[in-house]
Write a protein that holds these residues in place. Sequence first.
Motif, PDB file in Angstrom:
ATOM      1  N   HIS A 224      66.399  55.089  80.991  1.00 42.30           N
ATOM      2  CA  HIS A 224      65.666  55.761  79.918  1.00 42.30           C
ATOM      3  C   HIS A 224      64.541  56.583  80.534  1.00 42.30           C
ATOM      4  O   HIS A 224      63.570  56.030  81.049  1.00 42.30           O
TER       5      HIS A 224
ATOM      6  N   SER B  94      64.072  60.479  76.141  1.00 43.25           N
ATOM      7  CA  SER B  94      63.660  60.116  74.789  1.00 43.25           C
ATOM      8  C   SER B  94      62.200  59.682  74.856  1.00 43.25           C
ATOM      9  O   SER B  94      61.491  60.029  75.805  1.00 43.25           O
TER      10      SER B  94
ATOM     11  N   GLU C 188      60.166  58.815  67.724  1.00 41.23           N
ATOM     12  CA  GLU C 188      61.600  58.962  67.491  1.00 41.23           C
ATOM     13  C   GLU C 188      62.026  60.406  67.242  1.00 41.23           C
ATOM     14  O   GLU C 188      63.226  60.690  67.124  1.00 41.23           O
TER      15      GLU C 188
ATOM     16  N   TYR D 230      62.105  62.558  69.356  1.00 42.01           N
ATOM     17  CA  TYR D 230      62.788  62.984  70.573  1.00 42.01           C
ATOM     18  C   TYR D 230      64.129  62.281  70.761  1.00 42.01           C
ATOM     19  O   TYR D 230      64.681  62.287  71.857  1.00 42.01           O
ATOM     20  N   PHE D 231      64.649  61.689  69.697  1.00 39.38           N
ATOM     21  CA  PHE D 231      65.893  60.922  69.813  1.00 39.38           C
ATOM     22  C   PHE D 231      66.932  61.450  68.830  1.00 39.38           C
ATOM     23  O   PHE D 231      66.633  61.676  67.658  1.00 39.38           O
TER      24      PHE D 231
END
Length: 447
Positions: free
Chosen positions: A385, A417, A422, A424-425
């Motif tokens: 990640h 991410s 969130e 960026y997801f």
Amino acid sequence: MNQLQKKSNSNMADLSRSTRMLNNLLLQHYNGMHKLKEKKQPVAWVGVDIPAYLFRAMGIVPVYPQIHAAFQAQRNSVKTMIDNLESRWEIPHNICGEVKGVIGAVLCENGTAFDIPKPDILITSNSTCGQISKGFSFISKHMGVDLIDLDFPFIYNQANEDMLQYASIQIDEMFGILENKIGHKLDVNNLLESYANIQTFSEMWGEICEANIVTPAPVNALDLYMYTSCFLTMDTEDKLLSMLAALYNEVFSQVERNKQIENEEKYRILWHYLPIYSKKRFFKQLFDEHKVSLVTGTYLAMHDELNSPVNFDFHYPVTKEQIENAKLWLKYTKQNETYEQVRKEMIEYTAESMLMSDVHRGGQHKFNQIKKMVEKYRIDGVILHNDRSCRPQSLPQYDIRSRILEELKVPVLLFDSDTMDERYFSESQITTRFEAFIERMALNKGF
């Protein structure tokens, strides 16, 4: 994702009892903070890398705004705070989510995201990244609160004696500042009790994590992540050990059940660094659909960083008596030491554990840790990640990816991410890339 919701992995433990205990602990913990503040007990806002037991031994209430932000992210309530910071306060969008969590704890006090008591002192360090230190510096200036900012050297390979001494001196000086501020010395008996608790749950936590060495894995590592923050914020509380014992028994009960039922596990994967808190359910459903077991993660291996003086093996089912025996043994090893000896040893222990933390180490250490875990847990694939909320930790990810592919011959899924934000997801993009990741693992295993 409706079809995914119907699927579940029967090899995975039901953690409902320990989860209820965890939620109750969190509620009591945050309510207790305010009650202690009302009783004029000093409150310190603390950086996530500095252990809570240091402050509890002095009668100081430690509060971790980064951890609280992570809790809020799991409940999808951090978006309001981030929007507020960026629109009203013009905080740049590219500042990491954890820093926004620290700053938001002050600027968004009337929002829904935060409800933690205001600090009497701030304590942080640069061991994770400079942005966190700057976030605490902002709070210090904004609120007019004193700041202690510890300076720790970055560890590329191993810490030497000079590094340990440098860190120990600063922790000792921090104690002196705090003792002058609150008007009394730290309580050594309290410190020893905390030490015994820390080592006890470290041993128990290590055994829980290593339960996933067996096939099929009895617990989804995503579920384990929610417990780690509690270890940082409530590391000296006996109730935490009771909750951990319940978790231990749930996991090892599943180990026994798995001997009698069909193995549904096809792939075993490792997650490097922090998860995406608000997307835990999405990933669990995705893993279940493809019969993937997330068996471990580098962030979960905190027990490997703590050098316990005794290897106390727990056994299923864990009882209160086992826990008390472990604590008594650890306290017995220190009972004849003087105040100064205990103080010195605990300072050195803290300095070493902070310096040896994975977040404070270079890319070589991170790769070595992944290599060790790939072999230990028989990993089929690794998820990296690339976390926008922790850029220094994500910096070596591409080099680590190359080395895993070249040296370990294990498929890798690397994606960008944000642990906190969130926005960026993309679920659809991750699903597509994860399916390609599955195909590479299948090819690697000869399916």
